[in-house]
Design an enzyme around this catalytic site. Structure first.
Site, PDB file in Angstrom:
ATOM      1  NE  ARG A 245      -4.098  -1.842   0.099  1.00 37.72           N
ATOM      2  CZ  ARG A 245      -4.125  -2.890  -0.702  1.00 37.72           C
ATOM      3  NH1 ARG A 245      -3.123  -3.074  -1.555  1.00 37.72           N
ATOM      4  NH2 ARG A 245      -5.125  -3.742  -0.676  1.00 37.72           N
ATOM      5  CD  GLU A 273      -2.331   2.788  -6.382  1.00 36.15           C
ATOM      6  OE1 GLU A 273      -1.262   2.144  -6.424  1.00 36.15           O
ATOM      7  OE2 GLU A 273      -3.372   2.364  -5.833  1.00 36.15           O
ATOM      8  CG  HIS A 292      -2.451  -1.411  -7.697  1.00 38.11           C
ATOM      9  ND1 HIS A 292      -2.853  -0.592  -6.678  1.00 38.11           N
ATOM     10  CD2 HIS A 292      -2.498  -2.666  -7.187  1.00 38.11           C
ATOM     11  CE1 HIS A 292      -3.149  -1.312  -5.606  1.00 38.11           C
ATOM     12  NE2 HIS A 292      -2.929  -2.573  -5.890  1.00 38.11           N
TER      13      HIS A 292
END
Length: 334
Positions: A245, A273, A292
């Site tokens: 994360r 993000e 990601h």
């Protein structure tokens, strides 16, 4: 069963996920298998996917499923189980779900394999200072004495999550003879030893690791865990790998360390993000930012559907679920 006795009616089920992902997660053969276990309703369309829940006892969810709030669950009076064909269930779970006693399962275990493999690949690239070396390619090849490799490298694992444990296992199995340090407040020295690692406090891990790999869940106590003070402890020429994360790492502090050229960074997650256009981390030659993609991608996402369908089969048969998520465990999960 005596002759003429009726077969028990299969429970009703519905799949709610992003249509663009559904054909990859649940291709025709998996949907056919699912249809042998349940009465599968057509995938909902339009702005109100919750309307398709009215007759469902099982929800197979995925990316794009709305949060299962009390209002949504009012439209699903028969719902008894949610099988999430993705990783974290945090985006869809609400207190109302637990209050209703609805069983929740996640395919996070199926997603963990690709993440762990990607992470080990990034650690291996970091061991060779690949980004720094590639950036200097035009100026000439590095001499033999300045090259680095993975043999005997100390890797620091922050968090013994399901993925962190898999990464440790892969490093331990490697013929590179990695030395693995682990920082996790919930793991004992003996548990770390059995994993193949040595448990240390975070500061010592940063001081002694050539590569630090992040696997901690995002919690209030882990937000900004790798701050300027901790990053400054990583030796010159070291690297940070983050496939967990983004907010576990202080983005501003990491940017400063990488801009100085002292550290490399291999980031599959960031905070925010995505990063805004023009952010320094996107252009620094010693930083790799990927969108990601460490988790299941392309042909791999079928694993998530397979896992969810297997969970439906277990639930229908009255067997324990392999990926069950409890209310108590949820806060510690990614």
């Amino acid at each position: 069963m005596t002759a003429g006795a009726q077969q028990p009616e299969r429970p009703g089920a519905v799949c709610v996920m992003d249509p663009a992902a559904a054909d990859l997660v649940l291709p025709a053969d998996l949907r056919a298998r699912l249809a042998t276990l349940v009465r599968l309703a057509p995938s909902p369309t339009g702005p109100d996917p919750a309307a398709a829940l009215a007759d469902a006892e099982i929800l197979v969810s995925g990316w794009g499923c709305p949060r299962l709030t009390a209002e949504v669950l009012e439209q699903a009076p028969r719902l008894r189980a949610v099988m999430h064909a993705a990783g974290s269930v945090k985006p869809i779970v609400s207190e109302a779900l637990w209050e209703r006693g609805i069983v929740v399962s996640s395919a996070a275990d199926a997603n963990a394999g690709p993440v762990a493999s990607c992470t080990v690949a990034l650690i291996t690239l970091a061991a060779r200072r690949t980004l720094t070396t590639a950036a200097g390619y035009a100026a000439g090849w590095p001499d033999v004495a300045s090259r680095t490799g993975a043999d005997g490298l100390t890797a620091g694992i922050v968090g013994a999550s399901r993925i962190g444990r898999r990464v440790i296992a892969e490093l331990v199995r490697s013929d590179a003879d990695f030395r693995v340090l682990l920082s996790d407040p919930y793991v004992t020295d003996e548990e770390a030893r059995l994993l193949g690692a040595r448990r240390v406090e975070l500061a010592e891990l940063c001081e002694r690791s050539a590569v630090v790999s992040v696997h901690a869940p995002l919690l209030p106590e882990t937000t900004g865990l790798l701050d300027a003070e901790m990053l400054a402890l990583i030796p010159d020429g070291g690297a940070l790998v983050n496939t967990a994360r983004g907010a576990v790492v202080d983005t501003e502090a990491l940017t400063a360390e990488c801009a100085s050229g002292r550290l490399e960074a291999y980031l599959d997650v960031t905070a925010p993000e995505p990063l805004p256009p023009g952010h320094p981390l996107l252009s620094l030659p010693n930083v790799l930012v990927t969108p990601h993609t460490a988790g299941a991608q392309g042909s791999e996402v079928r694993r998530l559907g397979q896992y969810a369908v297997a969970e439906v089969a277990r639930w229908v048969a009255g067997e324990p679920l392999h990926g069950r998520v409890t209310r108590e465990a949820l806060p510690q999960l990614a």
